[in-house]
Motif scaffolding. Structure first.
Motif, PDB file in Angstrom:
ATOM      1  N   LYS A 321       0.799  -1.125   0.027  1.00 36.58           N
ATOM      2  CA  LYS A 321       0.069  -0.036   0.223  1.00 36.58           C
ATOM      3  C   LYS A 321       0.874   1.273   0.049  1.00 36.58           C
ATOM      4  CE  LYS A 321      -4.166   1.952   1.982  1.00 36.58           C
ATOM      5  NZ  LYS A 321      -5.047   1.828   3.280  1.00 36.58           N
ATOM      6  N   ASN A 324      -0.109   7.045  -1.188  1.00 39.41           N
ATOM      7  CA  ASN A 324      -1.275   7.745  -1.790  1.00 39.41           C
ATOM      8  C   ASN A 324      -2.635   6.796  -1.434  1.00 39.41           C
ATOM      9  OD1 ASN A 324      -0.943   6.075  -3.708  1.00 39.41           O
ATOM     10  ND2 ASN A 324      -1.157   7.661  -5.265  1.00 39.41           N
ATOM     11  N   LYS A 326      -2.981   3.822  -2.810  1.00 38.89           N
ATOM     12  CA  LYS A 326      -3.106   2.955  -3.998  1.00 38.89           C
ATOM     13  C   LYS A 326      -2.124   1.629  -3.557  1.00 38.89           C
ATOM     14  CE  LYS A 326      -3.985   6.030  -7.826  1.00 38.89           C
ATOM     15  NZ  LYS A 326      -3.575   6.547  -8.962  1.00 38.89           N
ATOM     16  N   THR A 327      -2.917   0.491  -3.858  1.00 38.58           N
ATOM     17  CA  THR A 327      -2.265  -0.756  -3.781  1.00 38.58           C
ATOM     18  C   THR A 327      -1.627  -1.361  -5.043  1.00 38.58           C
ATOM     19  OG1 THR A 327      -4.344  -1.938  -4.349  1.00 38.58           O
ATOM     20  CG2 THR A 327      -4.100  -1.400  -1.941  1.00 38.58           C
ATOM     21  N   ILE A 328      -0.276  -1.879  -4.634  1.00 37.28           N
ATOM     22  CA  ILE A 328       0.492  -2.416  -5.931  1.00 37.28           C
ATOM     23  C   ILE A 328       0.604  -3.695  -5.677  1.00 37.28           C
ATOM     24  CG2 ILE A 328       2.462  -2.221  -6.932  1.00 37.28           C
ATOM     25  CD1 ILE A 328       2.594   0.587  -5.394  1.00 37.28           C
ATOM     26  N   LYS A 413      -2.803  -3.286 -15.292  1.00 42.24           N
ATOM     27  CA  LYS A 413      -3.800  -3.640 -14.371  1.00 42.24           C
ATOM     28  C   LYS A 413      -3.549  -4.977 -13.855  1.00 42.24           C
ATOM     29  CE  LYS A 413      -8.378  -1.819 -15.815  1.00 42.24           C
ATOM     30  NZ  LYS A 413      -7.911  -0.606 -16.705  1.00 42.24           N
ATOM     31  N   ALA A 417      -4.976  -6.336  -7.048  1.00 43.64           N
ATOM     32  CA  ALA A 417      -4.688  -4.663  -6.549  1.00 43.64           C
ATOM     33  C   ALA A 417      -4.985  -3.693  -7.630  1.00 43.64           C
ATOM     34  CB  ALA A 417      -3.164  -4.741  -6.327  1.00 43.64           C
ATOM     35  N   ASP A 418      -4.835  -2.524  -7.463  1.00 42.33           N
ATOM     36  CA  ASP A 418      -4.863  -1.315  -8.157  1.00 42.33           C
ATOM     37  C   ASP A 418      -4.038  -1.278  -9.459  1.00 42.33           C
ATOM     38  OD1 ASP A 418      -6.875  -0.646  -6.162  1.00 42.33           O
ATOM     39  OD2 ASP A 418      -5.401   0.959  -5.151  1.00 42.33           O
ATOM     40  N   ILE A 419      -2.768  -1.600  -9.069  1.00 41.32           N
ATOM     41  CA  ILE A 419      -1.991  -1.606 -10.297  1.00 41.32           C
ATOM     42  C   ILE A 419      -0.743  -2.520  -9.836  1.00 41.32           C
ATOM     43  CG2 ILE A 419      -0.709   0.170  -9.149  1.00 41.32           C
ATOM     44  CD1 ILE A 419      -0.212   1.623 -11.801  1.00 41.32           C
ATOM     45  N   GLU A 438       0.883   7.554 -11.571  1.00 46.70           N
ATOM     46  CA  GLU A 438      -0.286   7.053 -10.976  1.00 46.70           C
ATOM     47  C   GLU A 438      -0.037   7.725  -9.522  1.00 46.70           C
ATOM     48  OE1 GLU A 438      -3.192   5.603 -11.485  1.00 46.70           O
ATOM     49  OE2 GLU A 438      -2.375   5.769 -13.797  1.00 46.70           O
ATOM     50  N   PHE A 439       1.101   8.104  -9.191  1.00 50.82           N
ATOM     51  CA  PHE A 439       1.584   9.035  -7.956  1.00 50.82           C
ATOM     52  C   PHE A 439       1.603  10.012  -7.657  1.00 50.82           C
ATOM     53  CE2 PHE A 439       2.092   4.443  -8.280  1.00 50.82           C
ATOM     54  CZ  PHE A 439       1.495   3.521  -7.208  1.00 50.82           C
ATOM     55  N   ASN A 441       0.186  14.167  -8.841  1.00 51.71           N
ATOM     56  CA  ASN A 441      -0.801  14.876  -9.078  1.00 51.71           C
ATOM     57  C   ASN A 441      -0.897  16.370  -9.597  1.00 51.71           C
ATOM     58  OD1 ASN A 441      -0.792  15.627  -6.692  1.00 51.71           O
ATOM     59  ND2 ASN A 441      -2.623  14.397  -5.819  1.00 51.71           N
TER      60      ASN A 441
END
Ligand code: BES
Ligand code: ZN
Ligand code: ZN
Length: 484
Positions: A321, A324, A326-328, A413, A417-419, A438-439, A441
């Motif tokens: 995790k 931010n 998001k899970t990897i 994808k 997980a998210d990515i 993705e990390f 912004n």
């Protein structure tokens, strides 16, 4: 206007008088060359008459005179020179100088009438510094000496500026060249701290507890396999007069990359001490910025770690995790740079910089695409991409933009997980850039310096010896100056 360098000694000093370096342009001696020629019974002009130069840029001839030496250096054709070439002349001259028996070397301010005294002095001085660099601290046999270059009728402030920028490049090269048993994450942080204290910069350093407490789960996963603790480093330059907003720099800081359980084969592991070249460039650039004092706030972030194997190491199939949230899914522990960067980028983004430039020795794929001398530039923000590309061109560092193809996002994808941290082999550098995005912004440029960050051989580095190149320092400094 003396350019003082410490450099490897190849010859004993026999001469008291300075060596003189004079130019041949379009087959003709420069004015200074003509004066010298008179004192040398026309030895120089006689040499040229015999047409011993083929007219190719970069050839030279060495002459011994009473108590000194003269180098005749061929600048090639009369026209069409660039400042990049002049910098290359400086590099070459520094290399030639290593074989001279004089401590002091007087160089003409080549092409000053073409580019102006200031620009010509700057390019030549930069080249002299770049070419004179050597890293010999672990060689008992090599004697390091001081050598002085003087640019005759040069531009003092330009030479001084070149020195300031080159101090940053030298620092970056030193950090990269230092072996990984010496320069682990703790030592990298110490050196950053020493630099910051000397330069008057703010610095914060976090260890394992704080890294976990902050929720930097991707970075921590990479770091936890090593007995050498990670260090998260944040360096801040604040201008004297407070300003709104800031820009951010992020550098990949793997002090060694074994690949982890997705272990690198032996040959690929060699040079992986250079996997912190991005961090080194950022630290070098911050040193320069502290001296140049631009009216703009700059924050630098480095998630320093070592990618090792042990009972604590992360594995493939792990799910992490990031900072931010998001899970990897980890599918390859050798794609560790993007994991450490994910958290550094998310952390840097939180403070909302106006722009973020990140440098990393991220993918072998980028080296396959662009070779050893060119960095890949990636951005979804076209105007920022152009800014950075232009700064690089002006600084004499080679970058080439590669696309952040949105269609390739689906390659990352994950089922669980998210990515996931790797997609497929083809287009690997692009997928890595997409992963990083993705990390972040905020407006963001990613420079993949896996090729130019470290020169395996001398031929891979037009600007100096093999080893750490300091790639990125000049571009970052130029970019920041341009934003002011
Ligand atoms: N540090 C390497 C990238 C690298 C390769 C830098 C060659 C300098 C020279 C990075 O961590 C890495 O191993 N990347 C992998 C990614 C792959 C597993 C998706 C690579 O490029 O093979
Ligand atoms: Zn790796
Ligand atoms: Zn790596």
């Amino acid at each position: 206007m003396v350019i003082r360098v410490k450099t490897a000694r190849k010859k004993v000093f026999e001469h008291k008088a300075p060596a003189r370096i004079v130019a041949v342009l379009g087959g003709r001696l420069s004015e200074e060359g003509q004066l010298l020629d008179q004192q040398m019974n026309s030895a120089l002009s006689n040499y040229l008459k015999k047409k011993r130069f083929s007219g190719q840029f970069g050839e030279y001839a060495l002459f011994a005179v009473n108590d000194g030496e003269v180098v005749l250096f061929d600048l090639g054709k009369r026209r069409g020179h660039t400042l990049d070439q002049l910098r290359a002349v400086g590099v070459k001259l520094a290399e030639i100088a290593a074989g001279l028996a004089s401590r002091d070397i007087v160089v003409e301010n080549f092409l000053a009438d073409r580019f102006g005294k200031e620009s010509a002095s700057y390019a030549l001085a930069e080249g002299l510094f770049l070419g004179a660099y050597s890293f010999d601290k672990y060689k008992n046999e090599v004697k390091v000496i001081r050598r002085n270059f003087v640019i005759a009728h040069g531009h003092g402030p330009a030479v001084e500026r070149a020195r300031v920028v080159m101090d940053g490049v030298y620092l970056a090269r030193d950090l990269v060249n230092e072996p990984p048993n010496i320069l682990n994450p703790v030592e990298l942080a110490r050196r950053a701290q020493a630099m910051a204290e000397e330069a008057g910069l703010e610095i914060r350093v976090f260890g394992p507890e704080k890294i976990q407490e902050l929720g930097m789960g991707a970075y921590w996963a990479v770091a936890k396999g090593s007995d050498n603790e990670p260090r998260f480093i944040e360096i801040v330059y604040r201008p004297k007069e407070a300003v709104d907003g800031h820009i951010a720099l992020v550098g990949k800081g793997l002090t060694f990359d074994t690949g982890g359980y997705s272990l690198k084969p032996p040959k690929s592991m060699i040079t992986m001490k250079g996997d912190m070249a991005g961090a080194a460039a950022v630290i070098g650039a911050m040193k320069v910025i502290a001296e140049l004092k631009p009216p703009l706030e700059v924050r630098a972030y480095i998630a320093a770690a070592e990618n090792m194997i042990s009972g604590h190491a992360y594995r493939v199939d792990d799910v992490l995790k990031a900072y931010n949230g998001k899970t990897i899914e980890v599918l390859n522990t050798d794609a560790e740079g993007r994991l450490t960067l994910a958290d550094a980028l998310a952390y840097a983004s939180e403070k909302k910089p106006e722009a973020l430039v990140e440098l990393s020795t991220l993918t072998g794929s980028c080296v396959v695409a662009l070779g050893a001398q060119i960095a890949g530039l990636f951005s979804e923000e076209e105007s920022l991409a152009r800014e950075v590309a232009r700064a690089a061109a002006e600084a004499g560092e080679k970058v080439w933009q590669l696309p952040m193809e949105p269609a390739y996002k689906k390659l990352l994808k994950s089922d669980i997980a998210d990515i996931k941290n790797v997609g497929e082999r083809a287009g690997g550098a692009i997928q890595a850039a997409l992963f990083l995005s993705e990390f972040v912004n905020v407006p963001f440029v990613h420079l993949d310096i896996a090729g130019p960050g470290f020169a395996e051989e001398k031929k891979d580095n037009p600007d100096g010896p093999a080893g750490g190149t300091g790639f990125g320092v000049r571009t970052l400094v130029r970019w920041i100056e341009r934003r002011v």
